[in-house]
Motif scaffolding. Structure first.
Motif, PDB file in Angstrom:
ATOM      1  N   GLU A 161      41.726  42.567  50.274  1.00  0.00           N
ATOM      2  CA  GLU A 161      40.602  43.111  51.033  1.00  0.00           C
ATOM      3  C   GLU A 161      40.264  42.308  52.276  1.00  0.00           C
ATOM      4  O   GLU A 161      40.075  42.857  53.341  1.00  0.00           O
ATOM      5  CB  GLU A 161      39.378  43.232  50.131  1.00  0.00           C
ATOM      6  CG  GLU A 161      39.561  44.270  49.043  1.00  0.00           C
ATOM      7  CD  GLU A 161      38.255  44.633  48.389  1.00  0.00           C
ATOM      8  OE1 GLU A 161      37.617  43.730  47.818  1.00  0.00           O
ATOM      9  OE2 GLU A 161      37.876  45.812  48.458  1.00  0.00           O
ATOM     10  N   SER A 162      40.143  40.977  52.121  1.00  0.00           N
ATOM     11  CA  SER A 162      39.763  40.167  53.282  1.00  0.00           C
ATOM     12  C   SER A 162      40.113  38.708  53.055  1.00  0.00           C
ATOM     13  O   SER A 162      40.292  38.264  51.923  1.00  0.00           O
ATOM     14  CB  SER A 162      38.251  40.297  53.554  1.00  0.00           C
ATOM     15  OG  SER A 162      37.521  39.786  52.448  1.00  0.00           O
ATOM     16  N   ILE A 163      40.213  37.992  54.162  1.00  0.00           N
ATOM     17  CA  ILE A 163      40.407  36.547  54.149  1.00  0.00           C
ATOM     18  C   ILE A 163      39.327  35.977  55.060  1.00  0.00           C
ATOM     19  O   ILE A 163      39.292  36.304  56.249  1.00  0.00           O
ATOM     20  CB  ILE A 163      41.797  36.166  54.678  1.00  0.00           C
ATOM     21  CG1 ILE A 163      42.879  36.817  53.807  1.00  0.00           C
ATOM     22  CG2 ILE A 163      41.966  34.654  54.710  1.00  0.00           C
ATOM     23  CD1 ILE A 163      44.248  36.760  54.429  1.00  0.00           C
ATOM     24  N   VAL A 164      38.432  35.200  54.484  1.00  0.00           N
ATOM     25  CA  VAL A 164      37.328  34.654  55.275  1.00  0.00           C
ATOM     26  C   VAL A 164      37.187  33.154  55.035  1.00  0.00           C
ATOM     27  O   VAL A 164      37.393  32.696  53.920  1.00  0.00           O
ATOM     28  CB  VAL A 164      35.990  35.358  54.947  1.00  0.00           C
ATOM     29  CG1 VAL A 164      35.976  36.766  55.496  1.00  0.00           C
ATOM     30  CG2 VAL A 164      35.713  35.378  53.459  1.00  0.00           C
ATOM     31  N   PRO A 165      36.851  32.343  56.023  1.00  0.00           N
ATOM     32  CA  PRO A 165      36.816  32.775  57.440  1.00  0.00           C
ATOM     33  C   PRO A 165      38.228  32.906  57.998  1.00  0.00           C
ATOM     34  O   PRO A 165      39.171  32.388  57.411  1.00  0.00           O
ATOM     35  CB  PRO A 165      36.079  31.623  58.120  1.00  0.00           C
ATOM     36  CG  PRO A 165      36.443  30.416  57.301  1.00  0.00           C
ATOM     37  CD  PRO A 165      36.562  30.920  55.878  1.00  0.00           C
ATOM     38  N   ASN A 166      38.361  33.563  59.113  1.00  0.00           N
ATOM     39  CA  ASN A 166      39.659  33.709  59.768  1.00  0.00           C
ATOM     40  C   ASN A 166      39.388  33.897  61.257  1.00  0.00           C
ATOM     41  O   ASN A 166      38.821  34.900  61.630  1.00  0.00           O
ATOM     42  CB  ASN A 166      40.391  34.934  59.203  1.00  0.00           C
ATOM     43  CG  ASN A 166      41.822  35.025  59.660  1.00  0.00           C
ATOM     44  OD1 ASN A 166      42.321  34.153  60.352  1.00  0.00           O
ATOM     45  ND2 ASN A 166      42.488  36.091  59.264  1.00  0.00           N
ATOM     46  N   PRO A 167      39.745  32.917  62.087  1.00  0.00           N
ATOM     47  CA  PRO A 167      40.527  31.699  61.846  1.00  0.00           C
ATOM     48  C   PRO A 167      39.789  30.681  60.962  1.00  0.00           C
ATOM     49  O   PRO A 167      38.569  30.723  60.852  1.00  0.00           O
ATOM     50  CB  PRO A 167      40.737  31.106  63.234  1.00  0.00           C
ATOM     51  CG  PRO A 167      40.133  32.032  64.215  1.00  0.00           C
ATOM     52  CD  PRO A 167      39.363  33.072  63.470  1.00  0.00           C
ATOM     53  N   ALA A 168      40.565  29.777  60.359  1.00  0.00           N
ATOM     54  CA  ALA A 168      40.008  28.779  59.455  1.00  0.00           C
ATOM     55  C   ALA A 168      40.657  27.421  59.686  1.00  0.00           C
ATOM     56  O   ALA A 168      41.742  27.333  60.255  1.00  0.00           O
ATOM     57  CB  ALA A 168      40.235  29.216  58.012  1.00  0.00           C
ATOM     58  N   THR A 169      39.966  26.379  59.221  1.00  0.00           N
ATOM     59  CA  THR A 169      40.513  25.028  59.375  1.00  0.00           C
ATOM     60  C   THR A 169      40.811  24.349  58.045  1.00  0.00           C
ATOM     61  O   THR A 169      41.810  23.670  57.905  1.00  0.00           O
ATOM     62  CB  THR A 169      39.548  24.126  60.163  1.00  0.00           C
ATOM     63  OG1 THR A 169      38.264  24.185  59.542  1.00  0.00           O
ATOM     64  CG2 THR A 169      39.439  24.562  61.613  1.00  0.00           C
ATOM     65  N   SER A 170      39.927  24.515  57.036  1.00  0.00           N
ATOM     66  CA  SER A 170      40.120  23.758  55.801  1.00  0.00           C
ATOM     67  C   SER A 170      40.333  24.618  54.554  1.00  0.00           C
ATOM     68  O   SER A 170      41.187  24.318  53.740  1.00  0.00           O
ATOM     69  CB  SER A 170      38.945  22.815  55.570  1.00  0.00           C
ATOM     70  OG  SER A 170      37.743  23.557  55.484  1.00  0.00           O
ATOM     71  N   GLN A 171      39.546  25.673  54.390  1.00  0.00           N
ATOM     72  CA  GLN A 171      39.772  26.545  53.239  1.00  0.00           C
ATOM     73  C   GLN A 171      39.358  27.967  53.546  1.00  0.00           C
ATOM     74  O   GLN A 171      38.548  28.208  54.434  1.00  0.00           O
ATOM     75  CB  GLN A 171      39.075  26.026  51.986  1.00  0.00           C
ATOM     76  CG  GLN A 171      37.567  26.004  52.045  1.00  0.00           C
ATOM     77  CD  GLN A 171      36.982  25.438  50.738  1.00  0.00           C
ATOM     78  OE1 GLN A 171      37.599  24.616  50.071  1.00  0.00           O
ATOM     79  NE2 GLN A 171      35.796  25.885  50.391  1.00  0.00           N
ATOM     80  N   VAL A 172      39.967  28.894  52.806  1.00  0.00           N
ATOM     81  CA  VAL A 172      39.660  30.311  52.964  1.00  0.00           C
ATOM     82  C   VAL A 172      39.410  30.917  51.594  1.00  0.00           C
ATOM     83  O   VAL A 172      39.892  30.411  50.577  1.00  0.00           O
ATOM     84  CB  VAL A 172      40.797  31.102  53.664  1.00  0.00           C
ATOM     85  CG1 VAL A 172      40.986  30.632  55.100  1.00  0.00           C
ATOM     86  CG2 VAL A 172      42.094  31.010  52.888  1.00  0.00           C
TER      87      VAL A 172
END
Length: 83
Positions: free
Chosen positions: A5-16
């Motif tokens: 469904e989704s990947i948050v946050p995106n863009p990301a730095t440490s974890q999603v």
């Protein structure tokens, strides 16, 4: 029906957090594939849940494809930007 469904946050730095639907699958995992190097990382997911937190802090910056694989078949994918 299985779905990423989704990947948050995106863009990301440490974890999603990857939100998915894999109800009824015997097994499922997320495959995170680097678009530059082709290296991949697999994360087994609990099909009774609907999200997983993935630590990407050690990944090199760049574009990744996050693919939901359920019962051995690719179901859906989304692009992840690692900053």
């Amino acid at each position: 029906m299985f779905k990423l469904e989704s990947i948050v946050p995106n863009p990301a730095t440490s974890q999603v957090t990857a939100n998915y639907i894999a109800d009824g699958a015997n097994s499922a995992y997320l495959m995170v594939v680097s678009n530059t190097s082709g290296s991949s990382y697999n994360y087994i997911v609990d099909t009774s849940l609907n999200s997983i937190v993935i630590d990407i802090s050690s990944y090199p910056s760049g574009l990744y494809e996050v693919i939901l694989v359920a019962d051995g078949e690719e179901q859906a994918s989304q692009t992840l930007v690692k900053q």
